[in-house]
Design a protein around this motif. Structure first.
Motif, PDB file in Angstrom:
ATOM      1  N   TYR A  20      42.755  44.300  36.060  1.00  0.00           N
ATOM      2  CA  TYR A  20      42.635  43.999  34.421  1.00  0.00           C
ATOM      3  C   TYR A  20      43.028  45.408  33.932  1.00  0.00           C
ATOM      4  N   GLN A  26      31.063  29.293  38.192  1.00  0.00           N
ATOM      5  CA  GLN A  26      29.981  30.370  38.598  1.00  0.00           C
ATOM      6  C   GLN A  26      28.861  30.015  37.719  1.00  0.00           C
ATOM      7  N   SER A  43      28.677  41.712  44.546  1.00  0.00           N
ATOM      8  CA  SER A  43      29.184  41.433  43.226  1.00  0.00           C
ATOM      9  C   SER A  43      30.165  42.344  42.791  1.00  0.00           C
ATOM     10  N   ALA A  44      31.466  41.967  42.019  1.00  0.00           N
ATOM     11  CA  ALA A  44      32.492  42.603  41.816  1.00  0.00           C
ATOM     12  C   ALA A  44      33.575  42.757  42.747  1.00  0.00           C
ATOM     13  N   ALA A  45      33.325  42.030  43.955  1.00  0.00           N
ATOM     14  CA  ALA A  45      34.379  42.082  44.883  1.00  0.00           C
ATOM     15  C   ALA A  45      35.800  41.628  44.841  1.00  0.00           C
ATOM     16  N   GLY A  46      35.642  40.786  43.582  1.00  0.00           N
ATOM     17  CA  GLY A  46      37.004  40.179  43.149  1.00  0.00           C
ATOM     18  C   GLY A  46      37.092  38.709  43.515  1.00  0.00           C
ATOM     19  N   LYS A  47      35.895  38.134  44.000  1.00  0.00           N
ATOM     20  CA  LYS A  47      36.064  36.513  44.263  1.00  0.00           C
ATOM     21  C   LYS A  47      36.331  35.603  43.223  1.00  0.00           C
ATOM     22  N   SER A  48      35.640  35.710  41.977  1.00  0.00           N
ATOM     23  CA  SER A  48      35.916  34.781  40.949  1.00  0.00           C
ATOM     24  C   SER A  48      37.462  35.153  40.516  1.00  0.00           C
ATOM     25  N   THR A  49      37.743  36.280  40.528  1.00  0.00           N
ATOM     26  CA  THR A  49      39.066  36.554  40.032  1.00  0.00           C
ATOM     27  C   THR A  49      40.212  35.531  40.857  1.00  0.00           C
ATOM     28  N   HIS A  89      27.167  34.110  47.692  1.00  0.00           N
ATOM     29  CA  HIS A  89      26.393  35.279  48.055  1.00  0.00           C
ATOM     30  C   HIS A  89      25.419  34.816  49.171  1.00  0.00           C
TER      31      HIS A  89
HETATM   32  P1  ATP Z   1      30.239  38.466  41.317  1.00  0.00           P
HETATM   33  O1  ATP Z   1      29.677  38.209  42.767  1.00  0.00           O
HETATM   34  O2  ATP Z   1      29.225  39.279  40.577  1.00  0.00           O
HETATM   35  O3  ATP Z   1      30.590  37.035  40.608  1.00  0.00           O
HETATM   36  P2  ATP Z   1      33.051  38.712  41.823  1.00  0.00           P
HETATM   37  O4  ATP Z   1      33.237  38.919  43.239  1.00  0.00           O
HETATM   38  O5  ATP Z   1      33.268  37.308  41.587  1.00  0.00           O
HETATM   39  O6  ATP Z   1      31.702  38.991  41.506  1.00  0.00           O
HETATM   40  P3  ATP Z   1      35.040  39.179  39.923  1.00  0.00           P
HETATM   41  O7  ATP Z   1      34.182  38.626  38.574  1.00  0.00           O
HETATM   42  O8  ATP Z   1      36.136  38.689  40.168  1.00  0.00           O
HETATM   43  O9  ATP Z   1      34.014  39.609  40.925  1.00  0.00           O
HETATM   44  O10 ATP Z   1      35.249  40.826  39.415  1.00  0.00           O
HETATM   45  C1  ATP Z   1      36.118  41.517  39.937  1.00  0.00           C
HETATM   46  C2  ATP Z   1      36.342  43.005  39.236  1.00  0.00           C
HETATM   47  O11 ATP Z   1      36.985  42.830  38.044  1.00  0.00           O
HETATM   48  C3  ATP Z   1      35.032  43.780  38.618  1.00  0.00           C
HETATM   49  O12 ATP Z   1      34.947  44.907  38.617  1.00  0.00           O
HETATM   50  C4  ATP Z   1      34.830  43.101  37.273  1.00  0.00           C
HETATM   51  O13 ATP Z   1      33.896  43.835  36.298  1.00  0.00           O
HETATM   52  C5  ATP Z   1      36.118  43.178  36.853  1.00  0.00           C
HETATM   53  N1  ATP Z   1      36.706  42.113  35.641  1.00  0.00           N
HETATM   54  C6  ATP Z   1      36.462  40.881  36.041  1.00  0.00           C
HETATM   55  N2  ATP Z   1      36.770  40.221  34.828  1.00  0.00           N
HETATM   56  C7  ATP Z   1      37.550  41.081  33.896  1.00  0.00           C
HETATM   57  C8  ATP Z   1      37.933  41.065  32.712  1.00  0.00           C
HETATM   58  N3  ATP Z   1      38.181  40.035  32.087  1.00  0.00           N
HETATM   59  N4  ATP Z   1      38.378  42.259  32.142  1.00  0.00           N
HETATM   60  C9  ATP Z   1      38.094  43.511  32.900  1.00  0.00           C
HETATM   61  N5  ATP Z   1      37.706  43.330  34.134  1.00  0.00           N
HETATM   62  C10 ATP Z   1      37.215  42.383  34.552  1.00  0.00           C
END
Ligand code: ATP
Ligand code: MG
Length: 339
Positions: free
Chosen positions: A26, A109, A55-61, A224
């Motif tokens: 990003y 989510q 949290s923030a591991a990148g899963k939803s991404t 989680h």
């Molecule tokens: P959670 O368990 O909290 O849902 P996650 O594993 O799903 O976390 P992601 O949402 O994929 O994590 O985010 C991964 C990283 O990317 C985080 O550091 C988040 O802040 C960053 N991130 C996610 N979306 C954006 C965005 N639109 N712009 C900038 N950074 C982003």
């Protein structure tokens, strides 16, 4: 936990989802966040792959990348990303729209914020049916109500409600109805039970299990909750700071995690195997300023000098079980739990 090879999932079939070397960053004005780095995985018909990690591991991404739903500031790179053998890279908006919902859908989510706030549930479902099926308004309404009735007992009331009028459990079921309405072959379930009370949680898991076991849906489960993983998953990929650091079948992950992060995570999250939670110490690294070494190094109780000197380790075969891989120079050697 159940496992089938799926209705159409012979080994000769290509996997429903096959991702090879996916990276997502990003961009913002002052930093680039390396949210997902060189991640590869497959989901086959009738199986559940769980993605776990803090949290923030990148899963939803990863889920959003599969559906082409990342925001404009995201850079996506992959060697390949396929649905049933067909590339998902470089599809135009119309092609992606057809795949979304019809072939691959996502339970988001946060159900309430994923629903359109200004549209009644009825309109959101009808819109979905009319966008993908050649149905009159009346036919689409009938299909929509029938779909909601299969998942929500009090469907008529929810049908005419706006999202803000729904309880968390109802909103989640509307979200699930939208996700399953067009009978997709893959469902990405992103924390599908996080906000639900125990009864609704159990029912939600049952709905997903039925889809997987009876319709051969491939599930990518993001959670989680190791209780949900133990019940649902066939295989588990553990993510840390944007990377998969361990992957194995679900029994192996619980009985003999090799990566110190997986072990710490198992102790820190709710699940069937530990009576007392032990929080993981420290914080994940800043993804905009990653060191070349193992990203878990500052928190790792098993770090050795090699970890400080060398670049981060790659995933290598670990343990005796086929398909068990860990990215660690000093993995945990002894199975931690009996069978
Ligand atoms: P959670 O368990 O909290 O849902 P996650 O594993 O799903 O976390 P992601 O949402 O994929 O994590 O985010 C991964 C990283 O990317 C985080 O550091 C988040 O802040 C960053 N991130 C996610 N979306 C954006 C965005 N639109 N712009 C900038 N950074 C982003
Ligand atoms: Mg998430």
């Amino acid at each position: 936990m159940t496992s089938t090879n799926g209705a159409s999932g012979g080994q000769a079939e290509p996997p429903l989802i096959a991702v090879d070397g996916l990276s997502v960053s990003y961009r913002s004005e002052d930093a680039t966040v390396a949210a997902v780095r060189d991640v590869s995985f497959e989901v086959r018909a009738g199986e559940t792959l769980a993605l776990v990690g803090e949290s923030a591991a990148g899963k939803s991404t990863i889920g959003h990348a599969l559906l082409g739903l990342l925001p404009g500031n995201a850079d996506v790179q992959a060697r390949s990303m396929r649905y049933a053998g067909r590339s998902l890279l470089g599809l135009d908006t119309e092609e992606l729209r057809r795949i979304r919902g019809e072939q691959i859908s996502m339970i988001f989510q946060d159900a309430l914020s994923a629903l359109t706030p200004t549209l009644r549930v009825r309109e959101q479902l009808v819109e979905l049916y009319q966008a993908h099926r050649d149905l009159s308004r009346e036919e689409a309404e009938a299909e929509a109500l029938a779909a909601l009735q299969r998942i929500l007992p009090d469907a008529e009331r929810a049908f005419d409600a706006y999202p803000f009028q729904l309880s968390g459990g109802m909103a989640q079921r509307v979200m699930i109805t939208l996700a399953v309405a067009l009978q997709p072959r893959v469902i990405i379930a992103d924390e599908p039970t996080a906000s639900l009370d125990p009864g609704v949680r159990m029912e939600t898991l049952q709905i997903l299990e039925e889809l997987r076991d009876q319709a051969g849906v491939g599930l990518l489960l993001i959670t989680h909750d190791f209780g949900v993983v133990a019940r649902m998953a066939d295989r588990v990929h553990v993510m840390y700071a944007g990377e998969i650091v361990e992957r194995a079948d679900v029994k192996t992950v619980f009985r003999a995690p090799r990566h110190p992060y997986s072990h710490g995570l198992l102790q820190s999250l709710p699940g069937p195997h530990q009576s007392r939670l032990q929080p993981l110490r420290g914080q994940p690294p800043d993804l905009s300023d990653l060191a070349p070494q193992c990203p878990f190094l500052p928190r790792c109780p098993k770090a050795v000098s090699q970890c400080r000197i060398e670049d981060a380790p790659a995933l290598e075969p670990a343990g005796d079980e086929p398909g068990h891989f860990a990215a660690c120079y000093n993995p945990i050697a002894i199975p931690l739990r009996g069978s």
